[in-house]
Scaffold this motif. Sequence first.
Motif, PDB file in Angstrom:
ATOM      1  N   VAL A  67      -0.600  -1.552  -3.670  1.00  0.00           N
ATOM      2  CA  VAL A  67      -0.864  -3.054  -3.444  1.00  0.00           C
ATOM      3  C   VAL A  67      -0.823  -3.167  -1.876  1.00  0.00           C
ATOM      4  O   VAL A  67      -0.160  -2.658  -1.083  1.00  0.00           O
ATOM      5  N   GLY A  68      -2.017  -3.810  -1.651  1.00  0.00           N
ATOM      6  CA  GLY A  68      -2.525  -3.744  -0.172  1.00  0.00           C
ATOM      7  C   GLY A  68      -3.011  -2.817   0.561  1.00  0.00           C
ATOM      8  O   GLY A  68      -3.481  -1.872  -0.385  1.00  0.00           O
ATOM      9  N   VAL A  69      -2.815  -2.914   1.751  1.00  0.00           N
ATOM     10  CA  VAL A  69      -3.319  -1.559   2.694  1.00  0.00           C
ATOM     11  C   VAL A  69      -2.615  -0.398   2.508  1.00  0.00           C
ATOM     12  O   VAL A  69      -1.300  -0.600   2.863  1.00  0.00           O
ATOM     13  N   PRO A  70      -2.940   0.554   1.901  1.00  0.00           N
ATOM     14  CA  PRO A  70      -2.145   1.773   1.900  1.00  0.00           C
ATOM     15  C   PRO A  70      -1.798   2.528   3.418  1.00  0.00           C
ATOM     16  O   PRO A  70      -2.689   2.284   4.373  1.00  0.00           O
ATOM     17  N   LYS A  71      -0.539   2.768   3.457  1.00  0.00           N
ATOM     18  CA  LYS A  71      -0.072   3.298   4.811  1.00  0.00           C
ATOM     19  C   LYS A  71       0.009   4.804   5.015  1.00  0.00           C
ATOM     20  O   LYS A  71      -0.655   5.665   5.792  1.00  0.00           O
ATOM     21  N   THR A  72       0.500   5.284   3.700  1.00  0.00           N
ATOM     22  CA  THR A  72       0.438   6.681   3.861  1.00  0.00           C
ATOM     23  C   THR A  72       0.164   7.115   2.220  1.00  0.00           C
ATOM     24  O   THR A  72       0.556   6.563   1.332  1.00  0.00           O
ATOM     25  N   CYS A  73      -0.402   8.339   2.093  1.00  0.00           N
ATOM     26  CA  CYS A  73      -0.515   9.056   0.565  1.00  0.00           C
ATOM     27  C   CYS A  73       0.810   9.457   0.053  1.00  0.00           C
ATOM     28  O   CYS A  73       1.685   9.628   0.725  1.00  0.00           O
ATOM     29  N   CYS A 106       1.214  12.214  -0.858  1.00  0.00           N
ATOM     30  CA  CYS A 106       1.612  13.704  -0.499  1.00  0.00           C
ATOM     31  C   CYS A 106       2.116  13.376   0.997  1.00  0.00           C
ATOM     32  O   CYS A 106       2.428  14.713   1.435  1.00  0.00           O
ATOM     33  N   GLY A 107       2.336  12.446   1.615  1.00  0.00           N
ATOM     34  CA  GLY A 107       2.717  12.192   2.974  1.00  0.00           C
ATOM     35  C   GLY A 107       1.738  12.123   3.986  1.00  0.00           C
ATOM     36  O   GLY A 107       2.221  12.092   5.384  1.00  0.00           O
ATOM     37  N   ALA A 108       0.351  12.592   3.717  1.00  0.00           N
ATOM     38  CA  ALA A 108      -0.642  12.574   4.685  1.00  0.00           C
ATOM     39  C   ALA A 108      -0.813  10.972   5.122  1.00  0.00           C
ATOM     40  O   ALA A 108      -0.434  10.145   4.365  1.00  0.00           O
ATOM     41  N   SER A 109      -1.312  10.889   6.350  1.00  0.00           N
ATOM     42  CA  SER A 109      -1.803   9.434   6.872  1.00  0.00           C
ATOM     43  C   SER A 109      -2.961   9.014   6.117  1.00  0.00           C
ATOM     44  O   SER A 109      -3.774   9.886   5.575  1.00  0.00           O
ATOM     45  N   ILE A 110      -3.313   7.545   6.146  1.00  0.00           N
ATOM     46  CA  ILE A 110      -4.606   7.245   5.697  1.00  0.00           C
ATOM     47  C   ILE A 110      -5.505   6.974   6.765  1.00  0.00           C
ATOM     48  O   ILE A 110      -5.217   6.559   7.656  1.00  0.00           O
ATOM     49  N   VAL A 111      -6.768   7.385   6.336  1.00  0.00           N
ATOM     50  CA  VAL A 111      -7.881   7.006   7.407  1.00  0.00           C
ATOM     51  C   VAL A 111      -8.984   6.306   6.487  1.00  0.00           C
ATOM     52  O   VAL A 111      -9.132   5.903   5.382  1.00  0.00           O
ATOM     53  N   ALA A 112      -9.493   5.358   7.500  1.00  0.00           N
ATOM     54  CA  ALA A 112     -10.636   4.608   7.101  1.00  0.00           C
ATOM     55  C   ALA A 112     -11.968   5.194   7.266  1.00  0.00           C
ATOM     56  O   ALA A 112     -12.284   5.624   8.282  1.00  0.00           O
ATOM     57  N   LEU A 113     -12.631   5.302   6.228  1.00  0.00           N
ATOM     58  CA  LEU A 113     -13.952   5.701   6.273  1.00  0.00           C
ATOM     59  C   LEU A 113     -14.901   4.555   5.535  1.00  0.00           C
ATOM     60  O   LEU A 113     -14.900   3.690   5.153  1.00  0.00           O
ATOM     61  N   ILE A 114     -16.338   5.443   5.838  1.00  0.00           N
ATOM     62  CA  ILE A 114     -17.491   4.470   5.229  1.00  0.00           C
ATOM     63  C   ILE A 114     -18.264   5.369   4.443  1.00  0.00           C
ATOM     64  O   ILE A 114     -18.615   6.428   4.446  1.00  0.00           O
ATOM     65  N   SER A 115     -18.312   4.593   2.990  1.00  0.00           N
ATOM     66  CA  SER A 115     -19.389   5.375   1.925  1.00  0.00           C
ATOM     67  C   SER A 115     -20.505   5.534   2.502  1.00  0.00           C
ATOM     68  O   SER A 115     -21.232   4.870   2.797  1.00  0.00           O
ATOM     69  N   TRP A 138     -10.655   0.657  -1.650  1.00  0.00           N
ATOM     70  CA  TRP A 138     -11.910  -0.193  -1.003  1.00  0.00           C
ATOM     71  C   TRP A 138     -11.103  -0.942  -0.095  1.00  0.00           C
ATOM     72  O   TRP A 138      -9.974  -1.655  -0.542  1.00  0.00           O
ATOM     73  N   VAL A 139     -11.606  -1.211   1.160  1.00  0.00           N
ATOM     74  CA  VAL A 139     -11.010  -2.033   2.068  1.00  0.00           C
ATOM     75  C   VAL A 139     -11.127  -3.333   1.625  1.00  0.00           C
ATOM     76  O   VAL A 139      -9.931  -4.097   1.882  1.00  0.00           O
ATOM     77  N   ASP A 140     -12.165  -3.901   1.065  1.00  0.00           N
ATOM     78  CA  ASP A 140     -12.214  -5.269   1.029  1.00  0.00           C
ATOM     79  C   ASP A 140     -11.061  -5.498  -0.347  1.00  0.00           C
ATOM     80  O   ASP A 140     -10.382  -6.674  -0.210  1.00  0.00           O
ATOM     81  N   GLU A 141     -10.941  -4.809  -1.245  1.00  0.00           N
ATOM     82  CA  GLU A 141      -9.848  -4.959  -2.421  1.00  0.00           C
ATOM     83  C   GLU A 141      -8.533  -4.799  -1.590  1.00  0.00           C
ATOM     84  O   GLU A 141      -7.603  -5.516  -2.053  1.00  0.00           O
TER      85      GLU A 141
END
Length: 122
Positions: A21-27, A29-38, A68-71
Amino acid sequence: MSNSSGASSGTSNVQQRRRVVGVPKTCWCGASIVALISKSAANPYRSYYRCGYAASLKLIDDNHNFKWVDEALLDEIERLAVRMAVLEQTVSQITTESMDHQKIVFERMQMKLEKEIFERVV
């Protein structure tokens, strides 16, 4: 589905696929989350959050975080709206209780003053 997703064999897909729910902080698996563009034809230039590990390996149809960032931002807004409603209710309750307390104190002070005035007059 890729076999190199980094998931331990003892972890079930149900635990891995939990909805964030909301913006994910970590996965998970422990890895950080990155913002990408489709770059897909279906969602060109649409921003999304992705597990950094899965993104670096370009995994597809895996169990790592994707949103998705908007969601994610809509989730955050909805969550904040609920928190704000709870806070407004709490403030309203505290204000009402405070007003009741002040009213009682005022009435006691008024009675005390009336008593003093009566004693001075008599």
